[in-house]
Design a protein around this motif. Structure first.
Motif, short mmCIF file in Angstrom:
data_model
loop_
_atom_site.label_atom_id
_atom_site.label_comp_id
_atom_site.label_asym_id
_atom_site.label_seq_id
_atom_site.Cartn_x
_atom_site.Cartn_y
_atom_site.Cartn_z
N LYS A 156 0.83 -1.20 0.00
CA LYS A 156 0.00 0.00 0.00
C LYS A 156 0.87 1.26 0.00
O LYS A 156 0.60 2.22 -0.72
N ARG A 157 1.92 1.24 0.80
CA ARG A 157 2.82 2.40 0.82
C ARG A 157 3.50 2.60 -0.54
O ARG A 157 3.67 3.73 -0.99
N LEU A 158 3.86 1.49 -1.15
CA LEU A 158 4.54 1.56 -2.44
C LEU A 158 3.61 2.12 -3.52
O LEU A 158 3.98 3.03 -4.28
N LEU A 159 2.40 1.61 -3.58
CA LEU A 159 1.48 2.00 -4.65
C LEU A 159 0.91 3.40 -4.45
O LEU A 159 0.67 4.12 -5.42
N ASN A 160 0.70 3.78 -3.19
CA ASN A 160 0.02 5.05 -2.92
C ASN A 160 0.97 6.21 -2.64
O ASN A 160 0.53 7.27 -2.17
N ASP A 161 2.24 6.03 -2.90
CA ASP A 161 3.21 7.12 -2.70
C ASP A 161 2.76 8.33 -3.53
O ASP A 161 2.53 8.23 -4.74
N VAL A 162 2.67 9.49 -2.88
CA VAL A 162 2.15 10.68 -3.56
C VAL A 162 3.06 11.12 -4.70
O VAL A 162 2.59 11.53 -5.78
N TRP A 163 4.37 11.03 -4.49
CA TRP A 163 5.31 11.55 -5.48
C TRP A 163 5.78 10.49 -6.47
O TRP A 163 6.17 10.82 -7.58
N ARG A 164 5.73 9.23 -6.04
CA ARG A 164 6.21 8.15 -6.93
C ARG A 164 5.21 6.99 -6.90
O ARG A 164 5.52 5.90 -6.43
N LEU A 205 11.86 -3.34 -5.97
CA LEU A 205 10.93 -2.28 -6.36
C LEU A 205 11.25 -0.97 -5.64
O LEU A 205 11.33 0.11 -6.26
N GLU A 206 11.43 -1.03 -4.34
CA GLU A 206 11.62 0.17 -3.54
C GLU A 206 12.99 0.82 -3.76
O GLU A 206 13.08 2.07 -3.81
N GLU A 207 14.03 0.00 -3.92
CA GLU A 207 15.39 0.54 -3.94
C GLU A 207 15.95 0.74 -5.34
O GLU A 207 16.93 1.48 -5.50
N ASP A 208 15.36 0.11 -6.34
CA ASP A 208 15.94 0.21 -7.68
C ASP A 208 14.91 0.61 -8.73
O ASP A 208 15.02 1.65 -9.37
N ILE A 209 13.86 -0.18 -8.90
CA ILE A 209 12.93 0.05 -10.01
C ILE A 209 12.22 1.39 -9.89
O ILE A 209 12.25 2.21 -10.81
N VAL A 210 11.58 1.64 -8.75
CA VAL A 210 10.83 2.89 -8.59
C VAL A 210 11.75 4.11 -8.65
O VAL A 210 11.47 5.07 -9.39
N PRO A 211 12.87 4.14 -7.91
CA PRO A 211 13.75 5.31 -8.02
C PRO A 211 14.29 5.54 -9.43
O PRO A 211 14.40 6.68 -9.88
N THR A 212 14.62 4.46 -10.13
CA THR A 212 15.16 4.61 -11.49
C THR A 212 14.11 5.18 -12.42
O THR A 212 14.39 6.06 -13.25
N TYR A 213 12.88 4.70 -12.31
CA TYR A 213 11.81 5.17 -13.19
C TYR A 213 11.53 6.66 -12.98
O TYR A 213 11.27 7.40 -13.94
N TYR A 214 11.59 7.11 -11.73
CA TYR A 214 11.22 8.50 -11.44
C TYR A 214 12.41 9.46 -11.42
O TYR A 214 12.22 10.66 -11.18
N ALA A 215 13.59 8.97 -11.68
CA ALA A 215 14.76 9.86 -11.74
C ALA A 215 14.81 10.53 -13.10
O ALA A 215 15.19 9.90 -14.10
N ARG A 216 14.42 11.79 -13.19
CA ARG A 216 14.30 12.50 -14.47
C ARG A 216 15.36 13.59 -14.56
O ARG A 216 15.73 14.23 -13.57
N ASP A 217 15.81 13.86 -15.78
CA ASP A 217 16.77 14.94 -16.00
C ASP A 217 16.02 16.23 -16.30
O ASP A 217 14.79 16.31 -16.17
N ALA A 218 16.75 17.26 -16.72
CA ALA A 218 16.15 18.57 -16.96
C ALA A 218 15.09 18.52 -18.06
O ALA A 218 14.17 19.35 -18.09
#
Length: 710
Positions: free
Chosen positions: A519-527, A656-669
């Motif tokens: 639930k925490r993973l899916l409902n994260d407001v920012w990711r 999911l928490e440490e690699d997939i989600v952070p990588t997907y949401y890491a955006r450049d300029a």
């Protein structure tokens, strides 16, 4: 023997070959042909489920008359028909050049199911999809091949998910006039009928032909007026649970399949048995050779030189077995034919441990060449069947590994095809198994690949929402169902796809092991993250249906804010959207029970990275054959030796928490996830050449179909 296309009086002569095109499934993997059918009537094309036969049957004559006067349409029509003619007449393709010995003596490919298109729903899943892809690739390579399978008037069941999450199985009789299959006729224009011995009677078997490019598939049909009601219904449904009905089906498919080939005038150079359901074909071949004057041992040697066998099931319990007495009884009529002797034949299928009759053991004893469907599955199969070769070590057991692959023209999204044409090569499809051309993957601008994927993702979300609306409008689905079916899906969040049969070993619900963490993973407001599930459970698999109910209950819960969806009636059509539209393809089988798993290959081809337990093809896919994609093209879930499901689930959550989600949401300029896009490119680079049906079929030719001199 012949077939005759139906005569549509309302088809103007100028465009009458639309009927010919509709009855050759070449259109299924040829974008120009599909585009032509869309031009005929876009609304009918959509409402008939992209079924050109049904569309042409229903279209008003005045609409066709307008098309016959449209210069724009006629230009496209002439171009497509010329393309079809070139395709069918080419003698320069790989198969014609490599195996001229097969001209006039094709490979006979026997399988219980073939998935060519959802308009012909005579398949249940992976086995049929593989068989369809093999026939398509044999056609593209001009490898002489003929298919033998079942025509099931009710096909596989249609899935309905009820308001409580339970699955209902609906069986709808196919309208043969709206499927691209034709009755095979004899020289007098009557329906060809082949008698097949079954028990103490002979059952009459008709044949329907399906044309897949250059490859004909002949489907055996017992729903004939000349058969009694119980025999007419024998092939009604695919994978009946009743053991005796299954046995009768497999006798007709195997023995009857060879008899049908003979009636059609075929003397194949090779017989490829795809899974044990078709193993009785070996009995009929053996009978023929004995009847021709060979002694039993000579006949066995000749059969083994002709027969190849592919096994797909990595556990003994998954293989069809019957009482030997029941098999002897069901073959009563067969024993009266010249060249048969139950005392010599029946031991070929007997398990030395249980004494029961095993279809896989029969196939292994009759086949001169056998294979598993991935490197790991080959190893498992050699260990599993080692007892049949007691004087050999497991490594010496004659079962090789030929990893499954997918028919690239069928499974690549049109948008990805266009992207590859622009940046890889205009003729990339003709050369897609050439590893070298995929070095050009770096030529694709990151922004263009990302934008293309977003288009495919939005198309998928639109499809799911539309199906949910239709469930409400047509079937009166409840609010709970509409929520669970995906009306609240959003094209922005990271989207995980899990689509396959709901069998317990596939652990579809593994990701639900810790609901608070999920639930925490899916409902994260920012990711935020969302998950799409799709698949069917066999009507008699109660544990599998319980897994589906569990997933439905969670997806219908307001706690997850519409972040989990279940797509009803998963079929070939839905699969095309999912394998190209999700962001991550999830697979969590319990090793070593995933023999291959081609859906992940389809996803990777479209730039969708896999997150999977190391089993089946992913053992090779994660570490590609040339080593270039080692750990760069997706993620491997650590399955500890002797570990339990809970430990595997925790490992999945960590990835999911440490690699997939952070990588997907890491955006450049520019708003681009550069590292994620690189993972997408590596997924394509590793999947397209190495896990294609083209590579697979060429390996079949090299390892399973050696030339014969007799």
């Amino acid at each position: 023997m012949k077939t005759e296309l139906p005569h549509w009086e309302h088809l103007p002569p100028r465009i009458e070959r639309l009927g010919e095109l509709a009855y050759n499934f070449w259109w299924r993997w040829t974008e120009s042909a599909r585009a032509l059918f869309r031009q005929v009537d876009r609304t009918l094309w959509r409402t008939t489920g992209h079924n050109p036969v049904a569309m042409l049957k229903r279209i008003p004559p005045e609409s066709l008359a307008r098309l016959a006067r449209s210069q724009a349409f006629l230009k496209d029509y002439d171009r497509v028909m010329a393309e079809l003619d070139r395709y069918l007449s080419s003698d320069e393709a790989w198969g014609a050049q490599t195996r001229p010995d097969l001209a006039g003596r094709p490979v006979a490919y026997l399988c219980a199911e073939f998935a060519i298109h959802n308009s012909l729903p005579i398949y249940s899943g992976g086995l049929g999809l593989l068989a369809g892809d093999i026939c398509k690739e044999a056609s593209d390579l001009a490898l002489p091949m003929v298919g033998i399978g079942f025509y099931h008037p009710q096909g596989y069941f249609r899935q309905r998910i009820e308001a409580d999450g339970s699955q209902s199985a609906l069986y709808l009789k196919l309208d043969p006039t709206e499927t691209a299959s034709l009755e095979v006729l004899d020289d007098d224009g009557r329906r060809m009928v082949v008698p097949v011995p079954l028990g103490e009677r002979h059952i009459q078997v008709g044949v329907r032909q399906v044309q897949v490019g250059r490859v004909p598939i002949y489907l055996l049909d017992t729903d004939l007026d000349s058969n009694p009601p119980e025999d007419r219904q024998l092939f009604n449904r695919l994978y009946i649970g009743d053991s005796y009905v299954r046995l009768q089906q497999e006798i007709i498919l195997g023995i009857g399949g060879i008899k049908v080939l003979r009636a059609m005038g075929y003397r194949p150079a090779r017989y490829h048995l795809n899974e044990g359901h078709v193993a009785f074909a070996g009995f009929e071949l053996l009978r023929e050779y004995v009847h021709e004057g060979n002694d039993f041992d000579q006949a066995m040697e000749k059969v083994r030189r002709r027969v190849a066998f592919t096994t797909h099931t990595p556990v003994i319990a998954g293989h069809d077995v019957f009482s030997t007495d029941l098999v002897e009884e069901a073959l009563h009529g067969f024993w009266s034919e010249p060249g048969t002797d139950p005392r010599r034949y029946l031991p070929l299928g007997q398990d030395p441990n249980s004494g029961r009759f095993s279809m896989t053991i029969l196939a292994l004893r009759l086949a001169g060449h056998a294979n598993g469907v991935s490197k790991k599955h080959g190893e498992v199969s050699r260990q599993m069947w080692n007892f049949l070769w007691p004087n050999k070590t497991a490594e010496e057991v004659p079962i090789v590994s030929i990893t499954n692959g997918v028919h690239v023209p069928t499974w690549v999204a049109p948008e990805m095809d266009a992207l590859f044409q622009r940046h890889i090569s205009p003729d990339w499809l003709e050369r897609h198994d050439d590893v070298a051309i995929w070095e050009a993957i770096e030529n694709i601008p990151d922004a263009e690949l990302w934008d293309t994927h977003q288009v495919l993702k939005r198309k998928m979300i639109h499809m799911i929402r539309q199906r949910a609306r239709q469930s409400w409008a047509k079937d009166g689905a409840t609010c709970r169902q509409i929520l669970a079916f995906g009306t609240l899906l959003d094209p922005e969040p990271l989207t995980i796809g899990f689509a396959r049969r709901f069998a317990t070993y596939k652990r579809s619900n593994l990701i639900l092991s810790d609901l608070e963490r999920l639930k925490r993973l899916l409902n994260d407001v920012w990711r935020p993250v969302q998950i799409i599930f799709a698949g069917k459970a066999h009507p008699e698999d109660q544990p599998g249906q319980a897994v589906l109910r569990e997933i439905f209950e969670v997806s219908a819960s307001a706690e997850f804010q519409g972040r989990i969806a279940v797509v009803e009636e998963y079929d070939e059509h839905v699969a095309h959207y999912l394998v190209a539209g999700v962001d991550v393809w999830l697979n969590t089988p319990r090793p070593p029970l995933e023999a291959s798993g081609t859906s992940g290959q389809k996803a990777a081809l479209n730039g969708v990275p896999n997150c999977s337990v190391l089993d089946g093809w992913w053992c090779e896919g994660f570490q590609s054959k040339d080593g270039t994609a080692a750990g760069k093209n997706g993620w491997a879930v650590d399955e500890k030796t002797g570990g339990n499901d809970q430990e595997t689930a925790q490992a999945l959550y960590r990835i999911l928490e440490e690699d997939i989600v952070p990588t997907y949401y890491a955006r450049d300029a520019q708003g681009l996830p550069r590292r994620w896009i690189q993972t997408m490119k590596e997924a394509i680079r590793s999947a397209a050449p190495h896990f294609s049906a083209r590579r697979m079929v060429k390996e079949y030719v090299e390892n399973l179909y050696p030339p014969t001199t007799d």
